[in-house]
Design a protein around this motif. Structure first.
Motif, PDB file in Angstrom:
ATOM      1  N   TYR A 247       0.856  -1.180   0.000  1.00 46.08           N
ATOM      2  CA  TYR A 247       0.000   0.000   0.000  1.00 46.08           C
ATOM      3  C   TYR A 247       0.893   1.232   0.000  1.00 46.08           C
ATOM      4  O   TYR A 247       2.108   1.149   0.239  1.00 46.08           O
ATOM      5  CB  TYR A 247      -0.904   0.007   1.238  1.00 46.08           C
ATOM      6  N   LYS A 248       0.293   2.379  -0.264  1.00 46.61           N
ATOM      7  CA  LYS A 248       1.051   3.631  -0.286  1.00 46.61           C
ATOM      8  C   LYS A 248       0.422   4.618   0.690  1.00 46.61           C
ATOM      9  O   LYS A 248      -0.777   4.892   0.625  1.00 46.61           O
ATOM     10  CB  LYS A 248       1.075   4.205  -1.698  1.00 46.61           C
ATOM     11  N   LEU A 249       1.257   5.109   1.598  1.00 46.62           N
ATOM     12  CA  LEU A 249       0.804   6.110   2.558  1.00 46.62           C
ATOM     13  C   LEU A 249       1.316   7.482   2.144  1.00 46.62           C
ATOM     14  O   LEU A 249       2.428   7.604   1.608  1.00 46.62           O
ATOM     15  CB  LEU A 249       1.300   5.783   3.964  1.00 46.62           C
ATOM     16  N   SER A 253      -3.339  10.343   4.754  1.00 47.31           N
ATOM     17  CA  SER A 253      -3.794   8.951   4.830  1.00 47.31           C
ATOM     18  C   SER A 253      -4.462   8.695   6.177  1.00 47.31           C
ATOM     19  O   SER A 253      -3.948   9.089   7.230  1.00 47.31           O
ATOM     20  CB  SER A 253      -2.628   7.989   4.646  1.00 47.31           C
ATOM     21  N   ILE A 254      -5.603   8.020   6.134  1.00 47.07           N
ATOM     22  CA  ILE A 254      -6.333   7.694   7.354  1.00 47.07           C
ATOM     23  C   ILE A 254      -5.837   6.361   7.896  1.00 47.07           C
ATOM     24  O   ILE A 254      -5.752   5.379   7.165  1.00 47.07           O
ATOM     25  CB  ILE A 254      -7.846   7.628   7.079  1.00 47.07           C
ATOM     26  N   VAL A 255      -5.506   6.333   9.190  1.00 51.76           N
ATOM     27  CA  VAL A 255      -5.054   5.085   9.812  1.00 51.76           C
ATOM     28  C   VAL A 255      -5.942   4.676  10.989  1.00 51.76           C
ATOM     29  O   VAL A 255      -5.843   3.560  11.478  1.00 51.76           O
ATOM     30  CB  VAL A 255      -3.575   5.184  10.262  1.00 51.76           C
ATOM     31  N   ILE A 256      -6.792   5.593  11.448  1.00 51.42           N
ATOM     32  CA  ILE A 256      -7.794   5.263  12.469  1.00 51.42           C
ATOM     33  C   ILE A 256      -9.128   5.851  12.040  1.00 51.42           C
ATOM     34  O   ILE A 256      -9.217   7.029  11.672  1.00 51.42           O
ATOM     35  CB  ILE A 256      -7.411   5.808  13.860  1.00 51.42           C
ATOM     36  N   THR A 287     -14.680  -1.443  -0.203  1.00 47.93           N
ATOM     37  CA  THR A 287     -14.050  -2.001   0.991  1.00 47.93           C
ATOM     38  C   THR A 287     -13.219  -0.933   1.696  1.00 47.93           C
ATOM     39  O   THR A 287     -13.012   0.160   1.165  1.00 47.93           O
ATOM     40  CB  THR A 287     -13.129  -3.186   0.639  1.00 47.93           C
ATOM     41  N   VAL A 288     -12.732  -1.292   2.878  1.00 49.46           N
ATOM     42  CA  VAL A 288     -11.815  -0.427   3.637  1.00 49.46           C
ATOM     43  C   VAL A 288     -10.457  -1.124   3.682  1.00 49.46           C
ATOM     44  O   VAL A 288     -10.386  -2.334   3.912  1.00 49.46           O
ATOM     45  CB  VAL A 288     -12.336  -0.190   5.069  1.00 49.46           C
ATOM     46  N   LYS A 289      -9.384  -0.368   3.475  1.00 52.95           N
ATOM     47  CA  LYS A 289      -8.044  -0.956   3.502  1.00 52.95           C
ATOM     48  C   LYS A 289      -7.786  -1.604   4.865  1.00 52.95           C
ATOM     49  O   LYS A 289      -8.103  -1.024   5.909  1.00 52.95           O
ATOM     50  CB  LYS A 289      -6.992   0.107   3.198  1.00 52.95           C
ATOM     51  N   PRO A 290      -7.189  -2.781   4.891  1.00 61.98           N
ATOM     52  CA  PRO A 290      -7.077  -3.556   6.140  1.00 61.98           C
ATOM     53  C   PRO A 290      -6.187  -2.934   7.206  1.00 61.98           C
ATOM     54  O   PRO A 290      -6.307  -3.283   8.381  1.00 61.98           O
ATOM     55  CB  PRO A 290      -6.515  -4.902   5.668  1.00 61.98           C
ATOM     56  N   TYR A 291      -5.281  -2.031   6.828  1.00 57.20           N
ATOM     57  CA  TYR A 291      -4.388  -1.447   7.832  1.00 57.20           C
ATOM     58  C   TYR A 291      -5.058  -0.330   8.626  1.00 57.20           C
ATOM     59  O   TYR A 291      -4.523   0.121   9.645  1.00 57.20           O
ATOM     60  CB  TYR A 291      -3.096  -0.929   7.188  1.00 57.20           C
ATOM     61  N   ILE A 292      -6.224   0.128   8.172  1.00 58.04           N
ATOM     62  CA  ILE A 292      -6.925   1.193   8.892  1.00 58.04           C
ATOM     63  C   ILE A 292      -7.573   0.594  10.139  1.00 58.04           C
ATOM     64  O   ILE A 292      -8.317  -0.372  10.065  1.00 58.04           O
ATOM     65  CB  ILE A 292      -7.982   1.867   7.999  1.00 58.04           C
ATOM     66  N   VAL A 383     -17.424   6.560   8.102  1.00 51.90           N
ATOM     67  CA  VAL A 383     -17.414   5.383   7.226  1.00 51.90           C
ATOM     68  C   VAL A 383     -16.961   5.769   5.824  1.00 51.90           C
ATOM     69  O   VAL A 383     -16.151   5.071   5.194  1.00 51.90           O
ATOM     70  CB  VAL A 383     -18.821   4.737   7.194  1.00 51.90           C
ATOM     71  N   ALA A 384     -17.454   6.899   5.326  1.00 50.02           N
ATOM     72  CA  ALA A 384     -17.090   7.349   3.978  1.00 50.02           C
ATOM     73  C   ALA A 384     -15.599   7.621   3.863  1.00 50.02           C
ATOM     74  O   ALA A 384     -14.943   7.198   2.897  1.00 50.02           O
ATOM     75  CB  ALA A 384     -17.891   8.598   3.617  1.00 50.02           C
ATOM     76  N   TYR A 385     -15.030   8.322   4.848  1.00 47.46           N
ATOM     77  CA  TYR A 385     -13.590   8.623   4.793  1.00 47.46           C
ATOM     78  C   TYR A 385     -12.758   7.351   4.951  1.00 47.46           C
ATOM     79  O   TYR A 385     -11.683   7.226   4.357  1.00 47.46           O
ATOM     80  CB  TYR A 385     -13.224   9.648   5.864  1.00 47.46           C
ATOM     81  N   ALA A 386     -13.242   6.405   5.745  1.00 48.53           N
ATOM     82  CA  ALA A 386     -12.514   5.134   5.883  1.00 48.53           C
ATOM     83  C   ALA A 386     -12.444   4.409   4.538  1.00 48.53           C
ATOM     84  O   ALA A 386     -11.407   3.842   4.170  1.00 48.53           O
ATOM     85  CB  ALA A 386     -13.189   4.247   6.928  1.00 48.53           C
ATOM     86  N   ILE A 387     -13.548   4.431   3.794  1.00 49.84           N
ATOM     87  CA  ILE A 387     -13.562   3.800   2.473  1.00 49.84           C
ATOM     88  C   ILE A 387     -12.610   4.525   1.527  1.00 49.84           C
ATOM     89  O   ILE A 387     -11.846   3.902   0.779  1.00 49.84           O
ATOM     90  CB  ILE A 387     -14.996   3.798   1.897  1.00 49.84           C
TER      91      ILE A 387
END
Length: 713
Positions: A247-249, A253-256, A287-292, A383-387
């Motif tokens: 992945y690219k940060l 980038s959202i992580v939480i 989907t949501v990236k798994p590292y978030i 939820v939208a920002y997580a996606i």
């Protein structure tokens, strides 16, 4: 905690005591207590210091406050949630200066707000400084109470009484509007979807402007709205491998991403909106990236109940928003550590990583030490920002993602309409929720009732516990009150700026491995995995004293950069704040704190006064204070002193390296002016912020607890 209970179940609204009717009211021990004002019940929260005093027989004092009227007009935007309205009101009331005042809402716009909307708005009081925000009872209130199971006869009696004593309000009739000390106007039609951040609840940003605002924050100098990232590094991208994929940060980038309903459990519509948006997202293949680090923290079991019964909980789970527990979680730093690879990538690229949450507090550094930007948003926007995976996005022109069929999907494609929400809410929420609640209460809680309790009149201390221990407040308690001591040759422990929050003073989040509190816990045989958080260990004064001013984002002017450090001037050493204070106490040197405006804003956290007291702080010199925290300082025997209008440490030419002497006359009076002398020859005057004789008595006796214990002795 007020957000763990159902207000409608506990509230009486109007008491009937043997045919004597009078209005309901409440003074609570939680910052969420103000939620009850949305039901037309006057209530506010106090801190642990006042609570302990009441338990020992002392009254709570309150100077009669000004009442600010907030007039609501117009109609809300269909996309605007109660959170958007809350954040707009927060900013407007903070700018209007309502600290220490009552706020009452009026005007035709109030009728459009549901009880959930009103309680959510009232809950935000600590963020704009008001003691409470009151919504007088109207037909909307009565209709809501009927749906929650209030007896029909009780409602008729209540309505008749309230109208007779003129406590019932028709918001459409301006003739019923009272006179206010001050009026603030807000047109609901001007409100569009907002988030708030990146560091303070009052700094709102229109969602349509989010991308440009975040990019501006990267450019701005370090501060509440700036990160000062050099232009050549703003496009930095750091590749990271996680669970076998790359992945690219980047900056933004959202992580939480945390859906928290301590603020919103009173308002099912916004939680349902998050669930319906998740349902549509899953159906569209997003989907949501798994590292978030995603999480769902319901304020009570009722939230889980209606999310489940409405069928949206499985869709939230599929996006990673699974229930992690009830009560304070992400917004106080109770978050599982980020994956090590993600943390390393953030540090390596010096990235401004982001957290998005639907709580009501986003103080800097609170979520995680490596997250520099924290945004408050409504649950569906979380939820939208997580996606999307980033805050650096324009939802109007850029898609959330691409479906399996290659079709680009925008936010407006999956945003639930008001009609959808109202239909689901009416079908699944109000009546069934309270029916379920009553059934559970009637059954009781077997696990709670089966807990073993020692048969003792006083608490039985476990001397091995690192969570709860006998506090040291009364170790040197004298049975008789001593004369008011003057402060002689005090050193400055910290030289702080504006808007220092109670979270800066006494953080509730994770205990950093290199901190004084961590060293103490290590000495007790604990490993870093067992440290837990300051909030969890608030029953241990040894941990909390070491945690005082341990916030990693504390900006002490002696140090010049964010760090929980200060200078011990007799030796010139740069030390942790606790270690420096410990040396000063061994040398019998009193301490003071220099600060700017709004010192002590935020949560009404008693440890923000208890901690400085145990560090040896005798006085705080600031330009202005948050009212609740000022009372807490007095309650611990710390003098809240205020610079004269137009003056501050900078204007007076103070460096903070001086030694200060402050003379207190034996006869104090409210608002008395005192002389402050420095060892360099400067003399200036400050105001002692005692509002009444009760506060003076408490201060002269060394604080509330000392005063009460002396009376008992």
């Amino acid at each position: 905690m007020a957000h763990q209970v159902n207000l409608e179940y506990l509230s009486r609204v109007v008491f009937d005591d043997q045919d004597f009717l009078y209005p309901d009211s409440v003074v609570g021990t939680d910052s969420h207590t103000t939620m009850v004002n949305g039901l037309g019940i006057l209530g506010w929260g106090v801190g642990g210091i006042e609570t302990e005093a009441v338990m020992l027989g002392m009254p709570i004092t309150l100077t009669l406050p000004e009442v600010v009227g907030c007039e609501l007009t117009g109609s809300a935007n269909p996309l605007a949630t109660s959170i958007d309205i809350v954040l707009s009101i927060t900013k407007q009331l903070r700018q209007a200066g309502v600290s220490g005042k009552f706020v009452e809402f009026f005007g035709p716009g109030v009728s459009q707000l549901s009880i959930g909307d009103r309680t959510t708005i009232a809950n935000m009081c600590p963020e704009y400084g008001a003691i409470l925000s009151f919504f007088p009872i109207d037909n909307v209130t009565l209709k809501h109470l009927k749906h929650t199971g209030f007896d029909e006869a009780k409602l008729k009696s209540m309505e008749s009484y309230l109208k007779t004593v003129k406590l019932f309000r028709n918001y459409q009739l301006s003739t019923e509007d009272p006179e206010y000390s001050q009026i603030v106007h807000l047109n609901l039609s001007s409100i569009v979807p907002y988030v708030s951040g990146p560091k303070r609840a009052q700094d709102r940003v229109a969602v349509m402007d989010m991308k440009s605002d975040f990019q501006a924050c990267l450019n701005e100098k370090a501060g509440f709205k700036g990160f000062q990232i050099p232009a050549e590094r703003q496009s930095a991208v750091v590749p990271v491998e996680y669970e076998g994929n790359e992945y690219k940060l980047a900056h933004g980038s959202i992580v939480i991403a945390a859906v928290i309903s301590c603020t919103n459990n009173c308002n099912p519509s916004v939680m349902l909106a998050a669930g319906l948006l998740a349902k549509k997202a899953i159906e569209a293949g997003l989907t949501v990236k798994p590292y978030i680090r995603t999480s769902l923290s319901p304020g009570s079991g009722m939230v889980t109940h209606y999310l489940s019964s409405s069928g949206v909980l499985p869709y939230l789970n599929k996006l990673g928003f699974e229930v992690i527990g009830y009560g304070c979680s992400t917004c106080v730093g109770n978050t599982a550590p980020l994956p090590e690879a993600i943390q390393n990538a953030i540090v390596q690229g010096d990235l401004v990583a982001c957290g998005v949450l639907s709580g009501n507090k986003n103080f800097e550094g609170r979520l995680c030490s490596c997250i520099r930007a924290n945004y408050l948003a409504s649950p569906p926007l979380v939820v939208a920002y997580a996606i999307a995976g980033t805050v650096n996005i324009d939802f109007q022109t850029e898609p959330l993602g691409v479906g399996p069929d290659g079709k680009t999907i925008f936010l407006y494609d999956i945003w639930p309409s008001r009609e959808e929400l109202q239909q689901v809410e009416e079908e699944f929420i109000i009546s069934s929720m309270f029916k379920e609640l009553k059934e559970k209460i009637e059954k009781g809680n077997k696990r709670w009732n089966s807990l073993e309790v020692p048969n003792s009149a006083v608490f039985t201390w476990d001397w091995k516990s690192t969570y709860i221990r006998c506090p040291s407040f009364f170790d040197k308690l004298a049975k008789e009150p001593l004369p008011v001591p003057s402060i002689e040759n005090a050193h400055v422990l910290l030289y702080l700026g504006d808007s220092v929050t109670t979270d800066h003073i006494s953080p509730a989040g994770s205990i950093a491995r290199g901190s004084a509190a961590a060293r103490y816990l290590t000495s007790k045989g604990l490993t870093p995995r067992e440290f837990n958080s300051y909030g969890a260990r608030r029953g241990n004064d040894a941990v909390m004293t070491r945690g005082t001013f341990a916030n990693i984002k504390l900006l002490n002017k002696f140090i010049g950069k964010p760090a929980p450090k200060t200078i011990h001037f007799p030796t010139g050493q740069t030390l942790d704040v606790f270690e420096a204070a410990e040396l000063y106490q061994k040398e019998n040197i009193p301490l003071i704190i220099l600060a700017g405006t709004k010192y002590g804003q935020g949560s009404s956290r008693d440890w923000a006064a208890k901690g400085p007291f145990l560090l040896g702080v005798k006085a705080v010199l600031a330009e202005s204070y948050e009212k609740i925290h000022k009372g807490h300082l007095i309650g611990m025997g710390i003098a809240p002193l205020q610079f004269l209008p137009g003056e501050n440490a900078g204007v007076l030419g103070l460096t903070g390296k001086e030694q200060f002497s402050i003379s207190f006359p034996q006869k104090l009076s409210p608002g008395i002016t005192l002389d402050v002398k420095t060892n360099t020859g400067k003399v200036f005057r400050v105001v002692a912020l005692f509002d009444n004789d009760v506060e003076i008595t408490l201060y002269k006796h060394g604080g509330i607890l000392n005063h009460v214990i002396r009376r008992l002795l």
